[in-house]
Scaffold this motif. Sequence first.
Motif, PDB file in Angstrom:
ATOM      1  N   ILE A 139       0.883  -1.163   0.000  1.00 50.68           N
ATOM      2  CA  ILE A 139       0.000   0.000   0.000  1.00 50.68           C
ATOM      3  C   ILE A 139       0.922   1.214   0.000  1.00 50.68           C
ATOM      4  N   THR A 140       0.843   2.042  -1.005  1.00 42.07           N
ATOM      5  CA  THR A 140       1.784   3.157  -1.142  1.00 42.07           C
ATOM      6  C   THR A 140       1.157   4.452  -0.635  1.00 42.07           C
ATOM      7  N   ILE A 141       1.965   5.202   0.104  1.00 44.12           N
ATOM      8  CA  ILE A 141       1.501   6.419   0.765  1.00 44.12           C
ATOM      9  C   ILE A 141       2.507   7.524   0.512  1.00 44.12           C
ATOM     10  N   HIS A 142       2.034   8.683   0.088  1.00 48.61           N
ATOM     11  CA  HIS A 142       2.894   9.838  -0.152  1.00 48.61           C
ATOM     12  C   HIS A 142       2.436  10.973   0.750  1.00 48.61           C
ATOM     13  N   CYS A 143       3.223  11.232   1.778  1.00 52.69           N
ATOM     14  CA  CYS A 143       2.936  12.317   2.712  1.00 52.69           C
ATOM     15  C   CYS A 143       4.048  13.360   2.642  1.00 52.69           C
ATOM     16  N   PRO A 144       3.723  14.635   2.803  1.00 51.93           N
ATOM     17  CA  PRO A 144       4.785  15.626   2.897  1.00 51.93           C
ATOM     18  C   PRO A 144       5.525  15.465   4.221  1.00 51.93           C
ATOM     19  N   PRO A 145       6.758  15.923   4.310  1.00 53.02           N
ATOM     20  CA  PRO A 145       7.479  15.845   5.582  1.00 53.02           C
ATOM     21  C   PRO A 145       6.673  16.491   6.711  1.00 53.02           C
ATOM     22  N   ASP A 164       3.873  15.352   8.185  1.00 49.30           N
ATOM     23  CA  ASP A 164       2.425  15.157   8.190  1.00 49.30           C
ATOM     24  C   ASP A 164       2.114  13.679   7.920  1.00 49.30           C
ATOM     25  N   ASN A 165       1.116  13.156   8.621  1.00 53.86           N
ATOM     26  CA  ASN A 165       0.755  11.752   8.386  1.00 53.86           C
ATOM     27  C   ASN A 165      -0.749  11.536   8.299  1.00 53.86           C
ATOM     28  N   LEU A 166      -1.487  12.554   7.846  1.00 55.86           N
ATOM     29  CA  LEU A 166      -2.938  12.424   7.743  1.00 55.86           C
ATOM     30  C   LEU A 166      -3.332  11.272   6.828  1.00 55.86           C
ATOM     31  N   VAL A 167      -2.744  11.198   5.630  1.00 58.25           N
ATOM     32  CA  VAL A 167      -3.135  10.162   4.677  1.00 58.25           C
ATOM     33  C   VAL A 167      -2.693   8.777   5.157  1.00 58.25           C
ATOM     34  N   LEU A 168      -1.622   8.719   5.913  1.00 55.33           N
ATOM     35  CA  LEU A 168      -1.222   7.442   6.509  1.00 55.33           C
ATOM     36  C   LEU A 168      -2.335   6.899   7.395  1.00 55.33           C
ATOM     37  N   GLN A 169      -3.034   7.783   8.113  1.00 60.07           N
ATOM     38  CA  GLN A 169      -4.135   7.332   8.972  1.00 60.07           C
ATOM     39  C   GLN A 169      -5.235   6.658   8.141  1.00 60.07           C
ATOM     40  N   LYS A 170      -5.498   7.195   6.955  1.00 64.32           N
ATOM     41  CA  LYS A 170      -6.495   6.580   6.068  1.00 64.32           C
ATOM     42  C   LYS A 170      -5.980   5.261   5.519  1.00 64.32           C
ATOM     43  N   ALA A 171      -4.691   5.203   5.186  1.00 67.42           N
ATOM     44  CA  ALA A 171      -4.109   3.959   4.666  1.00 67.42           C
ATOM     45  C   ALA A 171      -4.279   2.818   5.658  1.00 67.42           C
ATOM     46  N   VAL A 184       1.647   1.745  14.569  1.00 61.14           N
ATOM     47  CA  VAL A 184       1.954   0.328  14.333  1.00 61.14           C
ATOM     48  C   VAL A 184       0.901  -0.572  14.971  1.00 61.14           C
ATOM     49  N   SER A 185       0.438  -0.208  16.150  1.00 59.48           N
ATOM     50  CA  SER A 185      -0.597  -1.009  16.807  1.00 59.48           C
ATOM     51  C   SER A 185      -1.874  -1.033  15.981  1.00 59.48           C
ATOM     52  N   ASN A 186      -2.216   0.105  15.362  1.00 59.10           N
ATOM     53  CA  ASN A 186      -3.396   0.137  14.495  1.00 59.10           C
ATOM     54  C   ASN A 186      -3.184  -0.699  13.233  1.00 59.10           C
ATOM     55  N   CYS A 187      -1.962  -0.711  12.710  1.00 58.62           N
ATOM     56  CA  CYS A 187      -1.664  -1.571  11.553  1.00 58.62           C
ATOM     57  C   CYS A 187      -1.835  -3.040  11.911  1.00 58.62           C
ATOM     58  N   ILE A 188      -1.397  -3.410  13.104  1.00 65.95           N
ATOM     59  CA  ILE A 188      -1.572  -4.785  13.572  1.00 65.95           C
ATOM     60  C   ILE A 188      -3.058  -5.109  13.679  1.00 65.95           C
ATOM     61  N   ARG A 189      -3.843  -4.170  14.189  1.00 65.39           N
ATOM     62  CA  ARG A 189      -5.298  -4.367  14.289  1.00 65.39           C
ATOM     63  C   ARG A 189      -5.918  -4.682  12.935  1.00 65.39           C
TER      64      ARG A 189
END
Length: 223
Positions: A58-64, A66-73, A101-106
């Motif tokens: 799953i590819t994610i492009h965030c500006p330095p 910021d991690n908003l889109v990572l939360q959606k990923a 990481v814990s949410n990714c595990i979930r």
Amino acid sequence: MKLGYRIYPTKRYVSQEIVRAYSEIPTSIISDGMEKMFAMDSKIRPFHPKPMVAGHAITIHCPPGDNLVLQKAIELAEPGDVLVLNTGGDTSQAPVGEIVVSNCIRRGAVGLVIDGAIRDSDILPTLTIPVFAKGVTHRGCYKDGPGELNVPIACGGIIVRPGDLVVGDSDGVVIVPHEEAEGLLPKLINMVEKEGKLLEQIRNKTVDRSWVDQELLDKGYTF
């Protein structure tokens, strides 16, 4: 769609059987099998004692910073996915820590690869999935955007597309283009078997090393 604000569905091209086969092959052999052209920057290293991972990107492009889109990923991730994040190589802020990481595990994700930094570096190695990153900082991220999800990105000097095969271990991370994964596998299995036979010859002291002198002679050396 507005550039900088695009979110696409996740993609899977490689069967789980193929993914499992790659999980048993060292990244060194996979890299050699692709002419050493698809290995990520060696600065992206594992922060986990058992970093073997293989899965769909799953590819994610965030500006330095910021991690908003990572939360959606995270919420789009399915079992067997690896989140691959481009933050432009910035290590001054950490988009990933224990909560991410814990949410990714979930969600069932099997790993994360970050062209950037992590935090909670004492805790991440104790969690059940590996994280690969460039560095560590306590400074966290904002959640303002922009950012894009499931678009081609650059990570560790390598192009990664949604659905490409991500393989990582103690030596680092390699990306297998999804359309090459199945066809490349027989070659890699043969390389694993060949290396095993060579190591056995070395242990038995029956290895033939005459090729070294021949190679030097062919290149014009005198000795």
